[in-house]
Each structure stands twice: as C-alpha cells, then as structure tokens.
Write a protein that holds these residues in place. Structure first.
Motif, mmCIF file in Angstrom:
data_model
loop_
_atom_site.group_PDB
_atom_site.id
_atom_site.type_symbol
_atom_site.label_atom_id
_atom_site.label_comp_id
_atom_site.label_asym_id
_atom_site.label_seq_id
_atom_site.Cartn_x
_atom_site.Cartn_y
_atom_site.Cartn_z
ATOM 1 N N VAL A 1 0.820 -1.212 0.000
ATOM 2 C CA VAL A 1 0.000 0.000 0.000
ATOM 3 C C VAL A 1 0.856 1.265 0.000
ATOM 4 C CG1 VAL A 1 -1.698 1.301 1.331
ATOM 5 C CG2 VAL A 1 -1.953 -1.161 1.075
ATOM 6 N N ILE A 2 1.867 1.315 0.827
ATOM 7 C CA ILE A 2 2.659 2.541 0.943
ATOM 8 C C ILE A 2 3.428 2.853 -0.350
ATOM 9 C CG2 ILE A 2 4.584 3.621 2.149
ATOM 10 C CD1 ILE A 2 3.441 2.563 4.723
ATOM 11 N N PRO A 3 4.085 1.904 -1.005
ATOM 12 C CA PRO A 3 4.712 2.259 -2.294
ATOM 13 C C PRO A 3 3.696 2.697 -3.357
ATOM 14 C CG PRO A 3 5.687 0.258 -1.451
ATOM 15 C CD PRO A 3 4.504 0.565 -0.571
ATOM 16 N N LEU A 4 2.507 2.111 -3.336
ATOM 17 C CA LEU A 4 1.469 2.534 -4.279
ATOM 18 C C LEU A 4 1.033 3.972 -3.990
ATOM 19 C CD1 LEU A 4 -0.539 1.781 -6.553
ATOM 20 C CD2 LEU A 4 -2.105 1.093 -4.730
ATOM 21 N N CYS A 5 0.851 4.305 -2.720
ATOM 22 C CA CYS A 5 0.493 5.675 -2.342
ATOM 23 C C CYS A 5 1.617 6.652 -2.665
ATOM 24 C CB CYS A 5 0.148 5.743 -0.858
ATOM 25 S SG CYS A 5 -1.386 4.927 -0.435
ATOM 26 N N LEU A 6 2.858 6.241 -2.465
ATOM 27 C CA LEU A 6 3.996 7.081 -2.829
ATOM 28 C C LEU A 6 4.023 7.359 -4.329
ATOM 29 C CD1 LEU A 6 6.831 5.630 -0.577
ATOM 30 C CD2 LEU A 6 5.837 7.908 -0.424
ATOM 31 N N ALA A 7 3.712 6.351 -5.132
ATOM 32 C CA ALA A 7 3.699 6.536 -6.589
ATOM 33 C C ALA A 7 2.570 7.476 -7.008
ATOM 34 C CB ALA A 7 3.553 5.182 -7.284
ATOM 35 N N MET A 8 1.398 7.325 -6.391
ATOM 36 C CA MET A 8 0.286 8.209 -6.737
ATOM 37 C C MET A 8 0.562 9.652 -6.313
ATOM 38 S SD MET A 8 -3.186 5.942 -6.251
ATOM 39 C CE MET A 8 -2.949 5.568 -4.541
#
Length: 89
Positions: free
Chosen positions: A5-12
């Motif tokens: 979740v956190i890498p996905l949120c960082l990418a967004m």
C-alpha cells in the motif's frame, strides 16, 4: 499489507506532484500558480509523512510540520501580495 500500500500511495503522490508542477509552470494566471504551489506543498507534506511511516522514523514528522507551517505562511504572503501589492503594511 503496508509493503504494497505505501509504495502505491507514494507513486500516486509522486504523480500528483508532477501534475502540480505542470500547473505551476503553465498556469494561466498568478492565482492559479499560487494555488498550485499550495497544493504542491500539501502533496510534499503527504509524501514526507508516508516516507516516515514506511521507514518508521519520527524525524520525518517534525520535517512535515515545518513544511506545513512554511507552506501556510508562503500562501498567505503570496495572496496578500496579489491583493494589495505589499506584504507588510
């Protein structure tokens, strides 16, 4: 769960920062650029907080508080400059 979740949120959020930079560069007038700068500071704040959660470090939260205060002061100063022409009366 946080590993995905956190890498996905960082990418967004990184995509949001890029889009804010585009609005900051090609904004049609000055108030749009001020709002883009304010939104950019909020997105940078969110990136720093997420990075602090991911790395389990409390130092990032102190940096995020400093950026939040500086972003607020900058937005108020630019808004006052646009309305009155002077920052200090």
């Amino acid at each position: 769960m946080f590993a995905y979740v956190i890498p996905l949120c960082l990418a967004m959020l990184a995509l949001a920062v890029v889009l804010n930079l585009l609005r900051l560069i090609e904004g049609p007038d000055m108030p749009d650029r001020v709002l883009a700068l304010d939104t950019l500071s909020i997105n940078a704040l969110a990136l720093i907080v997420l990075l602090g959660i991911w790395l389990r470090s409390g130092t990032f939260f102190e940096v995020a508080l400093l950026i939040a205060v500086m972003g607020f002061v900058t937005t108020v100063a630019l808004g006052k400059h646009l309305l009155h022409g002077d920052i200090i009366d």
